[in-house]
Design an enzyme around this catalytic site. Structure first.
Site, PDB file in Angstrom:
ATOM      1  N   ASP A  37       1.055   0.198 -17.777  1.00  0.00           N
ATOM      2  CA  ASP A  37       0.462   0.890 -16.460  1.00  0.00           C
ATOM      3  C   ASP A  37       0.613   2.158 -17.242  1.00  0.00           C
ATOM      4  O   ASP A  37       1.113   2.576 -18.097  1.00  0.00           O
ATOM      5  CB  ASP A  37       1.417   0.862 -15.411  1.00  0.00           C
ATOM      6  CG  ASP A  37       0.735   1.348 -14.244  1.00  0.00           C
ATOM      7  OD1 ASP A  37       0.746   0.324 -13.208  1.00  0.00           O
ATOM      8  OD2 ASP A  37       0.616   2.231 -13.915  1.00  0.00           O
ATOM      9  N   TYR A 155     -17.522   2.358  -6.848  1.00  0.00           N
ATOM     10  CA  TYR A 155     -16.667   1.342  -6.888  1.00  0.00           C
ATOM     11  C   TYR A 155     -17.502  -0.068  -7.108  1.00  0.00           C
ATOM     12  O   TYR A 155     -17.199  -0.801  -7.829  1.00  0.00           O
ATOM     13  CB  TYR A 155     -15.727   1.147  -5.689  1.00  0.00           C
ATOM     14  CG  TYR A 155     -14.521   0.162  -5.810  1.00  0.00           C
ATOM     15  CD1 TYR A 155     -13.533   0.269  -6.691  1.00  0.00           C
ATOM     16  CD2 TYR A 155     -14.687  -0.985  -4.767  1.00  0.00           C
ATOM     17  CE1 TYR A 155     -12.490  -0.695  -6.670  1.00  0.00           C
ATOM     18  CE2 TYR A 155     -13.502  -1.957  -4.731  1.00  0.00           C
ATOM     19  CZ  TYR A 155     -12.528  -1.653  -5.890  1.00  0.00           C
ATOM     20  OH  TYR A 155     -11.657  -2.825  -5.946  1.00  0.00           O
ATOM     21  N   THR A 192      -1.557  -4.090  -0.678  1.00  0.00           N
ATOM     22  CA  THR A 192      -0.918  -3.571  -1.560  1.00  0.00           C
ATOM     23  C   THR A 192      -0.910  -2.042  -1.362  1.00  0.00           C
ATOM     24  O   THR A 192      -1.705  -1.663  -0.674  1.00  0.00           O
ATOM     25  CB  THR A 192      -1.757  -3.703  -3.037  1.00  0.00           C
ATOM     26  OG1 THR A 192      -3.036  -2.861  -3.064  1.00  0.00           O
ATOM     27  CG2 THR A 192      -2.018  -5.056  -3.208  1.00  0.00           C
TER      28      THR A 192
HETATM   29  P1  NAP Z   1      -2.475  -0.806  -6.731  1.00  0.00           P
HETATM   30  O1  NAP Z   1      -1.492  -1.387  -5.939  1.00  0.00           O
HETATM   31  O2  NAP Z   1      -2.938   0.764  -6.634  1.00  0.00           O
HETATM   32  O3  NAP Z   1      -2.252  -1.055  -8.503  1.00  0.00           O
HETATM   33  C1  NAP Z   1      -3.140  -0.501  -9.376  1.00  0.00           C
HETATM   34  C2  NAP Z   1      -2.085  -0.051 -10.624  1.00  0.00           C
HETATM   35  O4  NAP Z   1      -3.118   0.246 -11.734  1.00  0.00           O
HETATM   36  C3  NAP Z   1      -1.284   1.184 -10.265  1.00  0.00           C
HETATM   37  O5  NAP Z   1       0.005   0.834 -10.640  1.00  0.00           O
HETATM   38  C4  NAP Z   1      -2.203   2.198 -10.901  1.00  0.00           C
HETATM   39  O6  NAP Z   1      -1.425   3.495 -11.034  1.00  0.00           O
HETATM   40  C5  NAP Z   1      -2.395   1.489 -12.065  1.00  0.00           C
HETATM   41  N1  NAP Z   1      -3.784   2.363 -12.561  1.00  0.00           N
HETATM   42  C6  NAP Z   1      -4.534   3.198 -12.160  1.00  0.00           C
HETATM   43  N2  NAP Z   1      -5.317   3.478 -13.180  1.00  0.00           N
HETATM   44  C7  NAP Z   1      -4.854   3.138 -14.419  1.00  0.00           C
HETATM   45  C8  NAP Z   1      -5.194   3.446 -15.667  1.00  0.00           C
HETATM   46  N3  NAP Z   1      -6.413   4.121 -16.131  1.00  0.00           N
HETATM   47  N4  NAP Z   1      -4.419   2.698 -16.666  1.00  0.00           N
HETATM   48  C9  NAP Z   1      -3.556   1.859 -16.345  1.00  0.00           C
HETATM   49  N5  NAP Z   1      -3.161   1.916 -15.047  1.00  0.00           N
HETATM   50  C10 NAP Z   1      -3.871   2.434 -13.998  1.00  0.00           C
HETATM   51  O7  NAP Z   1      -3.843  -1.582  -6.710  1.00  0.00           O
HETATM   52  P2  NAP Z   1      -4.140  -3.040  -6.065  1.00  0.00           P
HETATM   53  O8  NAP Z   1      -4.474  -3.114  -5.041  1.00  0.00           O
HETATM   54  O9  NAP Z   1      -3.153  -3.853  -6.866  1.00  0.00           O
HETATM   55  O10 NAP Z   1      -5.395  -3.215  -7.351  1.00  0.00           O
HETATM   56  C11 NAP Z   1      -5.543  -3.631  -8.484  1.00  0.00           C
HETATM   57  C12 NAP Z   1      -6.999  -4.440  -8.622  1.00  0.00           C
HETATM   58  O11 NAP Z   1      -7.338  -5.109  -7.662  1.00  0.00           O
HETATM   59  C13 NAP Z   1      -7.791  -3.301  -8.925  1.00  0.00           C
HETATM   60  O12 NAP Z   1      -8.818  -3.443  -9.802  1.00  0.00           O
HETATM   61  C14 NAP Z   1      -8.509  -3.145  -7.506  1.00  0.00           C
HETATM   62  O13 NAP Z   1      -9.678  -2.953  -7.672  1.00  0.00           O
HETATM   63  C15 NAP Z   1      -8.482  -4.589  -7.130  1.00  0.00           C
HETATM   64  N6  NAP Z   1      -8.735  -4.986  -5.823  1.00  0.00           N
HETATM   65  C16 NAP Z   1      -7.726  -4.918  -4.978  1.00  0.00           C
HETATM   66  C17 NAP Z   1      -7.990  -5.030  -3.641  1.00  0.00           C
HETATM   67  C18 NAP Z   1      -7.074  -4.787  -2.448  1.00  0.00           C
HETATM   68  O14 NAP Z   1      -7.387  -4.865  -1.089  1.00  0.00           O
HETATM   69  N7  NAP Z   1      -6.020  -4.131  -2.680  1.00  0.00           N
HETATM   70  C19 NAP Z   1      -9.267  -5.715  -3.197  1.00  0.00           C
HETATM   71  C20 NAP Z   1     -10.205  -5.995  -4.058  1.00  0.00           C
HETATM   72  C21 NAP Z   1     -10.011  -5.610  -5.396  1.00  0.00           C
HETATM   73  P3  NAP Z   1      -1.327   4.659  -9.798  1.00  0.00           P
HETATM   74  O15 NAP Z   1      -0.576   4.124  -8.687  1.00  0.00           O
HETATM   75  O16 NAP Z   1      -0.652   5.757 -10.545  1.00  0.00           O
HETATM   76  O17 NAP Z   1      -2.766   4.963  -9.518  1.00  0.00           O
END
Ligand code: NAP
Length: 268
Positions: A37, A155, A192
């Site tokens: 991360d 996005y 999340t």
């Molecule tokens: P999350 O809880 O915000 O986790 C994402 C993690 O990635 C965070 O720790 C974030 O750090 C880190 N990150 C951001 N930019 C980064 C970078 N440049 N290099 C390395 N790490 C980085 O999000 P999540 O909901 O688990 O999402 C995970 C994936 O699922 C994403 O690709 C998202 O687009 C996809 N997704 C999520 C949902 C949803 O409803 N949650 C739906 C569809 C798709 P920071 O917290 O410091 O930013």
């Protein structure tokens, strides 16, 4: 024997949400996990959780948009004993913004993390996975890579690119007969910490005026109630279970495919 015993996995964005749940699930099934991360402290916390459940993992600071970070991470992996078999590109950034006033830089940042990050991961990981005898790459896209949504142009563009890059690289691996499978996962609304990163204005953009009044930040349960046909958000663990399925030998014949986990959002 656990299904990932003797295998190593690298997960990006593993300090939170889906990346953390996936790291925990892979480790629970025997994998040695490189928990990465760009926030090292959050990756450390995931490692503590894995070790606490009896698993094996190490944390690495990795900004997926920086190629040098990938090279440094793989320098460590190459000098270790665990051969890489699984890559999960999970790090991601979403923005809600008016496309006609949004600075170009914001679109570029989303593309750098979501698209270039996934590309760099595959560029550096796939030759190593092939060398270790084969394995799997899972790219976390989104239903926004399958359908449009107002004020989410950056996005949607990035997640659509992840979807097609997955298919192209899956076919490139198939051409090479390198035994590496590449698939994408498309969640809808997942519970999340990502949702709480959006403010009240963005809540209004996503949900309309009712959402704007309901919450100072974007409340995932309000979003799920409004947008998901079955009325509830997925858990990060439910997404992780599908990632583990795609990473496993049971999915030996699945490559270049997309799995949608959205409670019916794209069924109409
Ligand atoms: P999350 O809880 O915000 O986790 C994402 C993690 O990635 C965070 O720790 C974030 O750090 C880190 N990150 C951001 N930019 C980064 C970078 N440049 N290099 C390395 N790490 C980085 O999000 P999540 O909901 O688990 O999402 C995970 C994936 O699922 C994403 O690709 C998202 O687009 C996809 N997704 C999520 C949902 C949803 O409803 N949650 C739906 C569809 C798709 P920071 O917290 O410091 O930013």
């Amino acid at each position: 024997m656990s299904q990932f015993e003797g295998k190593a996995a690298l997960v990006t964005g593993a300090g939170s949400g889906i990346g953390r749940a996936t790291s925990l699930a892979l480790a629970a099934d025997g994998a040695y996990v490189w928990v990465t991360d760009f926030d090292k402290a959050s990756a450390d916390r995931t490692v503590e959780m894995i070790v606490g459940q009896g698993g094996r993992a190490v944390s690495v600071k990795l900004d997926v948009s920086v190629e040098k970070d990938w090279q440094t991470a793989f320098g460590r992996i190459d000098s270790g004993e665990e051969a890489l078999s699984i890559l999960v590109n999970c790090a991601g950034k979403s923005i809600l913004a008016d496309s006609f006033t949004m600075p170009l830089e914001e679109l570029r940042r989303v593309m750098a993390i979501n698209v270039e990050g996934a590309f760099l991961g595959m560029k550096h990981a796939i030759p190593r996975i092939a060398k270790s005898g084969g394995g799997a790459v899972i790219n976390i896209s989104s239903i926004m890579g399958l359908k449009g949504k107002a004020r989410m142009a950056a996005y949607c563009a990035s997640k659509g690119a992840v979807r097609m890059m997955t298919k192209a690289i899956a076919l490139e691996c198939a051409d090479l007969k390198n035994n590496v499978r590449v698939n994408s996962v498309h969640p809808g609304v997942v519970d999340t910490p990502a949702w709480a990163k959006h403010d009240a204005d963005e809540a209004g953009m996503m949900l309309g005026s009712s959402g704007k009044q309901a919450s100072a930040t974007l409340d995932v349960h309000a979003v799920a109630k409004a947008l998901v046909p079955i009325g509830v958000a997925a858990s990060a663990e439910e997404i992780a279970a599908t990632v583990c399925f795609l990473a496993s030998d049971v999915a030996r014949h699945i490559t270049g495919a997309e799995i949608v986990i959205d409670g019916g959002m794209t069924a109409d």
